[in-house]
Design an enzyme around this catalytic site. Structure first.
Site, PDB file in Angstrom:
ATOM      1  N   ASP A 211      -9.477  -1.810 -61.239  1.00  0.00           N
ATOM      2  CA  ASP A 211     -10.173  -2.140 -62.502  1.00  0.00           C
ATOM      3  C   ASP A 211     -11.765  -2.462 -62.206  1.00  0.00           C
ATOM      4  O   ASP A 211     -12.166  -2.520 -60.966  1.00  0.00           O
ATOM      5  CB  ASP A 211      -9.521  -3.035 -63.600  1.00  0.00           C
ATOM      6  CG  ASP A 211      -9.910  -4.593 -62.765  1.00  0.00           C
ATOM      7  OD1 ASP A 211      -9.636  -4.676 -61.819  1.00  0.00           O
ATOM      8  OD2 ASP A 211     -10.314  -5.417 -63.804  1.00  0.00           O
ATOM      9  N   HIS A 537      -3.271   1.964 -57.145  1.00  0.00           N
ATOM     10  CA  HIS A 537      -3.869   1.988 -58.268  1.00  0.00           C
ATOM     11  C   HIS A 537      -5.453   1.740 -58.245  1.00  0.00           C
ATOM     12  O   HIS A 537      -5.811   0.682 -57.900  1.00  0.00           O
ATOM     13  CB  HIS A 537      -3.224   0.741 -59.322  1.00  0.00           C
ATOM     14  CG  HIS A 537      -3.613   0.830 -60.700  1.00  0.00           C
ATOM     15  ND1 HIS A 537      -3.259   1.828 -61.562  1.00  0.00           N
ATOM     16  CD2 HIS A 537      -4.635   0.004 -61.272  1.00  0.00           C
ATOM     17  CE1 HIS A 537      -3.604   1.179 -62.967  1.00  0.00           C
ATOM     18  NE2 HIS A 537      -4.431   0.332 -62.620  1.00  0.00           N
ATOM     19  N   ASP A 585       4.512   3.679 -53.856  1.00  0.00           N
ATOM     20  CA  ASP A 585       3.366   4.261 -53.608  1.00  0.00           C
ATOM     21  C   ASP A 585       2.840   5.205 -54.749  1.00  0.00           C
ATOM     22  O   ASP A 585       2.739   6.302 -54.420  1.00  0.00           O
ATOM     23  CB  ASP A 585       3.284   4.805 -52.272  1.00  0.00           C
ATOM     24  CG  ASP A 585       1.856   5.143 -51.870  1.00  0.00           C
ATOM     25  OD1 ASP A 585       0.864   4.681 -52.423  1.00  0.00           O
ATOM     26  OD2 ASP A 585       1.872   5.993 -51.086  1.00  0.00           O
ATOM     27  N   GLU A 594      -1.511  -1.929 -56.426  1.00  0.00           N
ATOM     28  CA  GLU A 594      -3.206  -1.919 -56.773  1.00  0.00           C
ATOM     29  C   GLU A 594      -3.874  -2.528 -55.558  1.00  0.00           C
ATOM     30  O   GLU A 594      -3.191  -2.774 -54.637  1.00  0.00           O
ATOM     31  CB  GLU A 594      -3.545  -2.835 -57.845  1.00  0.00           C
ATOM     32  CG  GLU A 594      -5.026  -2.691 -58.350  1.00  0.00           C
ATOM     33  CD  GLU A 594      -5.096  -3.310 -59.863  1.00  0.00           C
ATOM     34  OE1 GLU A 594      -4.262  -3.742 -60.656  1.00  0.00           O
ATOM     35  OE2 GLU A 594      -6.235  -3.328 -60.393  1.00  0.00           O
TER      36      GLU A 594
HETATM   37  O1  9MR Z   1      -5.363  -0.676 -64.973  1.00  0.00           O
HETATM   38  C1  9MR Z   1      -5.137  -2.189 -65.022  1.00  0.00           C
HETATM   39  C2  9MR Z   1      -5.012  -3.013 -63.660  1.00  0.00           C
HETATM   40  O2  9MR Z   1      -6.425  -2.848 -63.088  1.00  0.00           O
HETATM   41  C3  9MR Z   1      -4.497  -4.493 -63.968  1.00  0.00           C
HETATM   42  O3  9MR Z   1      -4.312  -4.870 -62.716  1.00  0.00           O
HETATM   43  C4  9MR Z   1      -3.511  -4.616 -64.905  1.00  0.00           C
HETATM   44  C5  9MR Z   1      -3.028  -5.894 -65.378  1.00  0.00           C
HETATM   45  O4  9MR Z   1      -3.959  -6.395 -65.836  1.00  0.00           O
HETATM   46  O5  9MR Z   1      -3.650  -3.631 -66.154  1.00  0.00           O
HETATM   47  C6  9MR Z   1      -4.076  -2.283 -66.038  1.00  0.00           C
HETATM   48  O6  9MR Z   1      -4.139  -1.956 -67.105  1.00  0.00           O
HETATM   49  C7  9MR Z   1      -2.969  -1.342 -67.909  1.00  0.00           C
HETATM   50  C8  9MR Z   1      -2.923  -2.296 -69.202  1.00  0.00           C
HETATM   51  O7  9MR Z   1      -2.576  -3.575 -68.525  1.00  0.00           O
HETATM   52  C9  9MR Z   1      -1.946  -1.859 -70.022  1.00  0.00           C
HETATM   53  N1  9MR Z   1      -2.299  -0.631 -70.498  1.00  0.00           N
HETATM   54  C10 9MR Z   1      -2.585   0.353 -69.372  1.00  0.00           C
HETATM   55  C11 9MR Z   1      -3.470   0.054 -68.474  1.00  0.00           C
HETATM   56  C12 9MR Z   1      -3.768   1.159 -67.394  1.00  0.00           C
HETATM   57  O8  9MR Z   1      -2.524   1.090 -66.406  1.00  0.00           O
HETATM   58  O1  9MR Z   2      -3.618 -10.986 -58.540  1.00  0.00           O
HETATM   59  C1  9MR Z   2      -3.207 -11.226 -60.098  1.00  0.00           C
HETATM   60  C2  9MR Z   2      -2.028 -11.632 -60.181  1.00  0.00           C
HETATM   61  O2  9MR Z   2      -1.811 -13.020 -59.717  1.00  0.00           O
HETATM   62  C3  9MR Z   2      -1.535 -11.752 -61.587  1.00  0.00           C
HETATM   63  O3  9MR Z   2      -0.035 -12.049 -61.683  1.00  0.00           O
HETATM   64  C4  9MR Z   2      -1.898 -10.591 -62.318  1.00  0.00           C
HETATM   65  C5  9MR Z   2      -1.453 -10.394 -63.684  1.00  0.00           C
HETATM   66  O4  9MR Z   2      -2.295 -11.455 -64.543  1.00  0.00           O
HETATM   67  O5  9MR Z   2      -3.133 -10.183 -62.245  1.00  0.00           O
HETATM   68  C6  9MR Z   2      -3.688 -10.035 -60.913  1.00  0.00           C
HETATM   69  O6  9MR Z   2      -4.935  -9.781 -61.074  1.00  0.00           O
HETATM   70  C7  9MR Z   2      -5.426  -8.426 -61.206  1.00  0.00           C
HETATM   71  C8  9MR Z   2      -6.369  -8.802 -62.438  1.00  0.00           C
HETATM   72  O7  9MR Z   2      -5.721  -9.566 -63.496  1.00  0.00           O
HETATM   73  C9  9MR Z   2      -7.300  -7.624 -62.796  1.00  0.00           C
HETATM   74  N1  9MR Z   2      -7.986  -6.857 -61.798  1.00  0.00           N
HETATM   75  C10 9MR Z   2      -6.648  -6.717 -60.732  1.00  0.00           C
HETATM   76  C11 9MR Z   2      -6.231  -7.532 -60.272  1.00  0.00           C
HETATM   77  C12 9MR Z   2      -5.024  -7.310 -59.328  1.00  0.00           C
HETATM   78  O8  9MR Z   2      -3.939  -6.553 -59.721  1.00  0.00           O
END
Ligand code: 9MR
Ligand code: 9MR
Length: 614
Positions: A211, A537, A585, A594
Site C-alpha cells: 500500500d 502484494h 506466492d 506482501e
Molecule cells: O492492500 C492492503 C494491504 O496493503 C494491507 O496490508 C492489508 C491489511 O491492512 O489490506 C489490504 O487491503 C485490502 C483491505 O484490507 C480489504 N479490502 C481489500 C484490500 C485490497 O486487497
Molecule cells: O505488519 C503488520 C502486521 O503485524 C499486522 O498484523 C497487519 C494487520 O494489522 O498489518 C501489517 O502491516 C501492514 C499495514 O497494516 C499496512 N501496510 C502493509 C503492512 C504489511 O502487511
C-alpha cells in the site's frame, strides 16, 4: 553519466531480474506460481510422499555453516552426495534423522556439509534419489543481496521519480504523491476531520508496503534498522561496503554513504510528520498518513486519486521519531553536522512531547484505507527512545529515563518473535549493548548478557527443529519473515559482542531459511533462488494482475508463512496448512505475501552482515 554496474546477484535466475526487467524475469522464472506450483503441491503431500531436499537456493559461504533439510519419513539415516556443476561428487555422508517437525508438519532429516570448503556455482545435493535446487558456494555470495535489499527502499520512495538508470526501465515511474492530479497529497494533507487540526506538507518518505500509506511507527523502525546496519558495519570496519556510490540511489557521488542518503529520505519525512512549535500538540508526531479508502490493485502511486489524510498524533509515533532522530544525530554527525543537529532538535522535542502526553494511543479500529499500527503499551517505546537519546547525548535526564524504565531490567524484554514496531524494548537493549555509553560497567554487562541470552534462546529454538528457524512453531504470524530476520539480527549482535561462532552460525542459517531451506522450498526473496517469490502484494509491482507492470524487483522479501490466514486467497488456498507452510506466492494474499519496509530492513541488515563474512 552512466553508472558503473554494481555487483549483480549471480545465484540461479537472479542475474536477469533487474537488468532486463519484467519480461525476462517472468520467462526466466519458469516455475509456475500459485496453487498449481510444484512447491505448493509437494508441501501438501509432503508427509505422504517424502521427497524434498531443501537448501539455501542462493548458496553457502565457504567458511559458513552448510546445512540442508531433507523431507523423509525414513527412520534410518540416508546417504547424501554433494555434486559440483559437472556432476562430480565432491563430498558425501549420511543424514541425521530428526523426525517430526511441528512447524512444518513434516518428517525431517538433516544434512551437514559444513566441512566442505570448496567453492563454485551450480552445486546440488542429492539424497535418496532426490536432488536439491542448484546453489553456489562462494565468498561474495551476499554482495548482490546487500545492494538489492537496500535498493528496495529507493524503489519505495514517495515524492521523487524512480529513474530507469538506477532502477531499470521496468521499474521507472513518475513521482507519486506530490500534489499533482490525480494525486490529492502529500503536499497539503488535512487531518481526518474531528481528530486533529491543520494541514501538513508530508511529502517524501517510503511507502510502507504494497500500500502507499506512510506510518511513523513502522517508518521509524525500518529507518532505525538501516542506520543501525551502517553503524554496526562501521564498528566492524566494513563501512566502506555501504559507503558512497555503493547503491543505486540518486545521491550517489555526494560524498555521503549511500545507506545514509537512503535513510535520510525517510528521516526528512518523519520530521515533517512532527507537529510544529506553536501549535497544539507541538512536538508530537502524527501517527500516519494514507488514503481515505483502500485503493485497488494495481494502483500506480502517481495515479492514486484517493484523498490523503493525516491521523491524530500518538505517543508511540512520537517516540519512534525520537529514537530514530536521536540515532540520526549521532550517526550523521561526521557527514552532515547541520542535519545531525536538526535531528537532535527534533528528537528532544519529540521526547518532551511524549513525556507530556504519555498515553495517546492509536486505535486498533483505525484501519480503513491504511493499517492501524496500533499499540497499547508504550513503555517499551519510551525505553528505546531514552536509550538512543542517552547514547547520543550522554545526558543525565535520559540516563535516568533508561535506568528507571522497567524495560531496562525486565527479563522478558526479548520475546520469541524478537522485536517489532509494537515491541521495541529490545532495540533499547541493543543500542546500549553496542554503542559506547556511560552506564556503570556492571549494568552494561547485564544489558549485554541479556542480548546474548536472547540469542541463546533463538539458537535453542533452531536446534530443536527440522529447519533451524529462529521462531517457535506458534510464531508464524503476519510478517513472520520479518520476525525471523529480526531474530537473525539479534544473533548477529550477540556474535559481535562475544565473537562466539555459534551466533554467527545462527544469523547465517536465518538467511538459509529465508532463501529456501524451509517447509515449502521457497526462496522468499525475489530474484534469489530457483524457486523464489515473485508475486508479492504490491500496487505497482503488480505484474500478476497487469502484464505491463513489473514483478517486485530483486531483493524484495515476502511477508512469509502466516498461520492466521488473514486474507481471502490464503483462506481459499491454504486451509489446514501447517504453520510454516501457510504461504502462497499470489498477489492477492496480503497476509502472507506482501512486502514491507520493516521486513526488508532486517533482510538488508543481515545481508550486509553476511557479506562481511565472505
Ligand atoms: O492492500 C492492503 C494491504 O496493503 C494491507 O496490508 C492489508 C491489511 O491492512 O489490506 C489490504 O487491503 C485490502 C483491505 O484490507 C480489504 N479490502 C481489500 C484490500 C485490497 O486487497
Ligand atoms: O505488519 C503488520 C502486521 O503485524 C499486522 O498484523 C497487519 C494487520 O494489522 O498489518 C501489517 O502491516 C501492514 C499495514 O497494516 C499496512 N501496510 C502493509 C503492512 C504489511 O502487511
Amino acid at each position: 553519466m552512466p553508472l558503473p554496474l554494481l555487483p549483480r546477484p549471480r545465484g540461479a535466475r537472479a542475474a536477469t531480474a533487474l537488468l532486463t526487467g519484467a519480461l525476462l524475469l517472468i520467462s526466466a522464472q519458469s516455475a509456475p506460481a500459485g496453487a498449481d506450483s510444484p512447491t505448493t503441491s509437494s508441501a501438501a503431500t509432503a508427509s505422504a510422499a517424502p521427497s524434498a531436499v531443501q537448501v539455501n537456493q542462493l548458496g553457502y559461504l565457504p567458511d559458513g555453516p552448510k546445512r540442508a533439510t531433507v523431507v523423509s519419513a525414513s527412520t534410518t539415516a540416508l546417504a547424501w552426495q554433494l555434486r559440483d556443476a559437472a556432476g562430480r561428487t565432491t563430498a558425501s555422508g549420511t543424514t541425521t534423522v530428526r523426525g517430526a517437525d511441528a512447524a512444518s508438519g513434516q518428517s525431517a532429516h538433516l544434512v551437514d556439509f559444513s566441512s566442505y570448503q570448496g567453492a563454485g556455482t551450480g552445486y546440488t545435493l542429492t539424497v535418496d534419489g532426490r536432488t536439491s535446487h542448484p546453489f553456489d558456494i562462494r565468498a561474495n555470495l551476499y554482495d548482490g543481496l546487500r545492494a538489492d535489499a537496500m535498493s528496495f527502499f529507493y524503489q519505495q520512495r514517495s515524492g521523487i521519480p524512480i529513474e530507469a538508470r538506477l532502477a531499470g526501465a521496468a521499474y521507472a515511474r513518475p513521482a507519486g504523491h506530490l500534489g499533482v492530479a490525480p494525486n490529492r497529497g502529500d503536499t497539503a494533507v488535512p487531518c481526518v476531520s474531528g481528530v486533529c487540526d491543520g494541514t501538513r506538507d508530508v511529502r517524501g518518505g517510503w511507502y510502507d508496503a504494497g500500500d502507499q500509506g506512510k506510518y511513523v511507527v513502522n517508518g521509524g523502525l525500518a529507518v532505525w534498522q538501516l542506520v543501525n546496519s551502517f553503524e554496526r558495519a562501521k564498528r566492524s570496519g566494513h563501512a566502506g561496503a555501504l559507503g558512497d556510490s555503493t547503491l543505486r540511489v540518486p545521491e550517489r557521488g555526494n560524498g555521503i554513504p549511500d545507506v545514509l542518503d537512503e535513510a535520510r529520505w525517510e528521516l526528512e519525512f518523519l520530521m515533517r510528520m512532527q507537529v510544529p512549535e506553536g501549535k497544539r500538540e507541538a512536538g508530537m508526531a502524527y501517527h500516519k498518513v494514507h488514503d481515505a479508502a483502500w485503493t485497488g490493485l494495481p494502483t500506480r502511486p502517481e495515479q492514486d486519486a484517493e484523498p490523503r489524510e493525516l491521523h491524530a498524533p500518538s505517543t508511540a509515533a512520537t517516540l519512534n521519531l525520537a529514537a530514530a532522530a536521536a540515532q540520526c544525530a549521532r550517526v550523521y554527525a561526521p557527514y552532515d553536522a547541520a542535519f545531525a543537529a536538526r535531528c537532535l532538535d527534533s528528537a528532544r522535542r519529540a521526547w518532551a512531547a511524549a513525556r507530556a502526553n504519555p498515553g495517546v494511543l492509536a486505535p486498533a479500529s483505525d484501519s480503513t484505507g491504511g493499517g492501524a499500527y496500533d499499540d497499547s503499551e508504550v513503555g517499551d517505546e519510551f525505553y528505546w527512545a531514552a536509550a538512543e537519546l542517552y547514547a547520543t547525548t550522554g545526558e543525565a535526564s535520559y540516563r535516568d529515563a533508561v535506568t528507571s524504565s522497567p524495560y531496562h531490567t525486565a527479563s522478558d524484554v526479548f520475546t520469541p518473535g524478537g522485536f517489532s514496531w509494537q515491541g521495541t524494548g529490545p532495540l533499547g537493549r541493543i543500542v546500549l549493548a553496542t554503542v559506547r555509553n556511560g552506564l556503570p560497567a556492571a549494568d552494561l554487562a547485564r544489558v549485554r548478557a541479556s542480548v546474548v541470552s536472547a540469542a541463546d534462546g533463538r539458537l535453542s529454538a533452531m536446534a530443536g527443529q527440522g529447519y533451524a528457524v529462529p521462531l517457535p512453531a506458534d510464531g508464524y504470524v503476519w510478517g513472520s519473515n520479518g520476525q525471523v530476520a529480526n531474530n537473525g539480527t539479534v544473533m548477529a549482535v550477540a556474535y559481535e559482542l562475544t565473537k562466539q561462532r555459534r551466533y554467527r552460525t545462527g544469523a547465517l542459517e536465518t538467511l538459509d531459511y529465508l532463501l529456501g531451506r524451509n517447509a515449502l522450498g521457497q526462496s522468499y526473496v525475489t530474484g534469489y533462488g530457483e524457486h523464489a517469490s515473485q508475486n508479492q502484494h504490491h500496487r505497482f509491482w503488480a505484474h500478476q494482475y497487469d502484464a505491463s507492470l513489473p514483478n517486485p524487483p530483486a531483493g524484495s522479501l515476502a511477508g512469509g508463512a502466516n498461520a492466521g490466514l488473514q486474507d481471502p486467497v490464503a483462506q481459499e488456498k491454504l486451509p489446514g496448512c501447517a504453520p510454516a507452510a501457510c504461504y502462497i506466492d499470489d498477489i492477492g494474499s496480503y497476509s502472507t505475501n506482501e512486502v514491507a519496509i520493516n521486513w526488508n530492513a532486517p533482510l538488508a541488515w543481515l545481508a550486509a552482515f553476511a557479506a562481511e563474512r565472505g
